[in-house]
Design a protein around this motif. Structure first.
Motif, PDB file in Angstrom:
ATOM      1  N   MET A  87       0.752  -1.336  -0.043  1.00 25.30           N
ATOM      2  CA  MET A  87       0.105   0.011  -0.032  1.00 25.30           C
ATOM      3  C   MET A  87       0.930   1.356   0.098  1.00 25.30           C
ATOM      4  N   THR A  88       0.481   2.244  -0.873  1.00 25.58           N
ATOM      5  CA  THR A  88       1.502   3.495  -1.027  1.00 25.58           C
ATOM      6  C   THR A  88       0.935   4.450  -0.033  1.00 25.58           C
ATOM      7  N   SER A  89       1.740   5.318   0.105  1.00 24.49           N
ATOM      8  CA  SER A  89       1.486   6.408   1.208  1.00 24.49           C
ATOM      9  C   SER A  89       0.291   7.310   0.540  1.00 24.49           C
ATOM     10  N   ASP A  90      -0.177   7.440  -0.640  1.00 26.61           N
ATOM     11  CA  ASP A  90      -1.191   7.999  -1.052  1.00 26.61           C
ATOM     12  C   ASP A  90      -2.304   7.001  -0.718  1.00 26.61           C
ATOM     13  N   ASP A  91      -2.209   5.741  -1.006  1.00 21.59           N
ATOM     14  CA  ASP A  91      -3.339   4.982  -0.463  1.00 21.59           C
ATOM     15  C   ASP A  91      -3.663   5.067   0.834  1.00 21.59           C
ATOM     16  N   ARG A  92      -2.735   5.121   1.807  1.00 20.37           N
ATOM     17  CA  ARG A  92      -2.895   5.231   3.316  1.00 20.37           C
ATOM     18  C   ARG A  92      -3.633   6.551   3.474  1.00 20.37           C
ATOM     19  N   GLU A  93      -2.929   7.541   3.045  1.00 22.02           N
ATOM     20  CA  GLU A  93      -3.734   8.816   3.090  1.00 22.02           C
ATOM     21  C   GLU A  93      -5.129   8.939   2.634  1.00 22.02           C
ATOM     22  N   GLU A  94      -5.478   8.501   1.467  1.00 25.52           N
ATOM     23  CA  GLU A  94      -6.836   8.227   1.100  1.00 25.52           C
ATOM     24  C   GLU A  94      -7.588   7.570   2.127  1.00 25.52           C
ATOM     25  N   LEU A  95      -7.137   6.409   2.509  1.00 21.93           N
ATOM     26  CA  LEU A  95      -8.046   5.636   3.437  1.00 21.93           C
ATOM     27  C   LEU A  95      -8.170   6.190   4.594  1.00 21.93           C
ATOM     28  N   ARG A  96      -7.277   6.907   5.318  1.00 27.04           N
ATOM     29  CA  ARG A  96      -7.428   7.870   6.391  1.00 27.04           C
ATOM     30  C   ARG A  96      -8.590   8.849   6.164  1.00 27.04           C
ATOM     31  N   ARG A  97      -8.476   9.590   5.066  1.00 26.60           N
ATOM     32  CA  ARG A  97      -9.436  10.638   4.927  1.00 26.60           C
ATOM     33  C   ARG A  97     -10.792   9.937   4.663  1.00 26.60           C
ATOM     34  N   LEU A  98     -10.976   8.918   3.939  1.00 25.27           N
ATOM     35  CA  LEU A  98     -12.233   8.138   3.641  1.00 25.27           C
ATOM     36  C   LEU A  98     -12.862   7.673   5.246  1.00 25.27           C
ATOM     37  N   ARG A  99     -11.976   7.045   5.770  1.00 29.92           N
ATOM     38  CA  ARG A  99     -12.545   6.761   7.346  1.00 29.92           C
ATOM     39  C   ARG A  99     -12.909   7.943   8.086  1.00 29.92           C
ATOM     40  N   ALA A 100     -12.290   9.072   8.222  1.00 32.45           N
ATOM     41  CA  ALA A 100     -12.779  10.239   8.860  1.00 32.45           C
ATOM     42  C   ALA A 100     -14.148  10.653   8.187  1.00 32.45           C
ATOM     43  N   GLU A 101     -14.361  10.503   6.834  1.00 34.03           N
ATOM     44  CA  GLU A 101     -15.420  11.196   6.249  1.00 34.03           C
ATOM     45  C   GLU A 101     -16.410  10.392   6.581  1.00 34.03           C
ATOM     46  N   ASN A 102     -16.240   8.984   6.656  1.00 29.47           N
ATOM     47  CA  ASN A 102     -17.160   7.910   6.850  1.00 29.47           C
ATOM     48  C   ASN A 102     -17.901   8.100   8.377  1.00 29.47           C
ATOM     49  N   LYS A 103     -16.776   8.318   9.340  1.00 34.55           N
ATOM     50  CA  LYS A 103     -17.025   8.519  10.894  1.00 34.55           C
ATOM     51  C   LYS A 103     -18.212   9.657  10.807  1.00 34.55           C
ATOM     52  N   ARG A 104     -17.804  10.913  10.232  1.00 34.02           N
ATOM     53  CA  ARG A 104     -18.523  12.098  10.253  1.00 34.02           C
ATOM     54  C   ARG A 104     -19.865  11.773   9.641  1.00 34.02           C
ATOM     55  N   LEU A 105     -19.883  11.193   8.515  1.00 38.78           N
ATOM     56  CA  LEU A 105     -21.377  10.870   7.967  1.00 38.78           C
ATOM     57  C   LEU A 105     -22.095   9.911   8.903  1.00 38.78           C
ATOM     58  N   ARG A 106     -21.733   8.953   9.390  1.00 39.14           N
ATOM     59  CA  ARG A 106     -22.470   7.937  10.265  1.00 39.14           C
ATOM     60  C   ARG A 106     -22.898   9.238  11.620  1.00 39.14           C
ATOM     61  N   GLU A 107     -22.054   9.960  12.331  1.00 38.86           N
ATOM     62  CA  GLU A 107     -22.263  10.752  13.061  1.00 38.86           C
ATOM     63  C   GLU A 107     -23.587  11.790  12.604  1.00 38.86           C
ATOM     64  N   VAL A 108     -23.565  12.269  11.455  1.00 39.91           N
ATOM     65  CA  VAL A 108     -24.427  12.894  10.998  1.00 39.91           C
ATOM     66  C   VAL A 108     -25.845  12.431  10.939  1.00 39.91           C
ATOM     67  N   ASN A 109     -25.620  11.153  10.120  1.00 37.97           N
ATOM     68  CA  ASN A 109     -27.051  10.292  10.413  1.00 37.97           C
ATOM     69  C   ASN A 109     -27.517   9.934  11.482  1.00 37.97           C
ATOM     70  N   GLU A 110     -26.810   9.563  12.496  1.00 38.96           N
ATOM     71  CA  GLU A 110     -27.284   9.709  13.659  1.00 38.96           C
ATOM     72  C   GLU A 110     -28.098  10.748  14.082  1.00 38.96           C
ATOM     73  N   VAL A 111     -27.443  11.717  14.115  1.00 43.42           N
ATOM     74  CA  VAL A 111     -28.174  12.959  14.792  1.00 43.42           C
ATOM     75  C   VAL A 111     -29.365  13.336  13.903  1.00 43.42           C
TER      76      VAL A 111
END
Length: 97
Positions: A1-25
């Motif tokens: 896995m490249t550093s770009d892949d890791r960064e994108e995965l980190r960004r997508l996980r953070a976005e996913n967490k935020r969207l789950r939280e918004v849906n719960e709210v």
């Protein structure tokens, strides 16, 4: 896995967490307000309840705005602030004996 892949995965996980939280709210807001134009004390109580559950203010406001309640963060902060001139000490500043 490249550093770009890791960064994108980190960004997508953070976005996913935020969207789950918004849906719960949003789910909670639907039940809490039941489609009514909510008065200020009800909005503050809801925000406090969601914050106590670990939701970020940004997510709460985003969900409320999507639900049709246009509230700015500065307005919510002002509503939640203690009234000027009261002698109440914030719980976090009180020292236990």
């Amino acid at each position: 896995m490249t550093s770009d892949d890791r960064e994108e995965l980190r960004r997508l996980r953070a976005e996913n967490k935020r969207l789950r939280e918004v849906n719960e709210v949003l789910r909670s807001a639907t039940v809490f307000f039941a489609g009514e134009l909510a008065p200020k004390p009800l909005i503050v109580a809801f925000a406090d309840q969601m914050r106590a559950g670990g939701c970020a203010v940004k997510s709460i406001l985003s969900a409320l705005n999507q639900a049709g309640l246009r509230i700015a963060a500065r307005n919510l902060r002002a509503w939640c602030a203690p009234a000027v001139g009261t002698n109440q000490t914030a719980a976090r500043t009180e020292v236990s004996p």
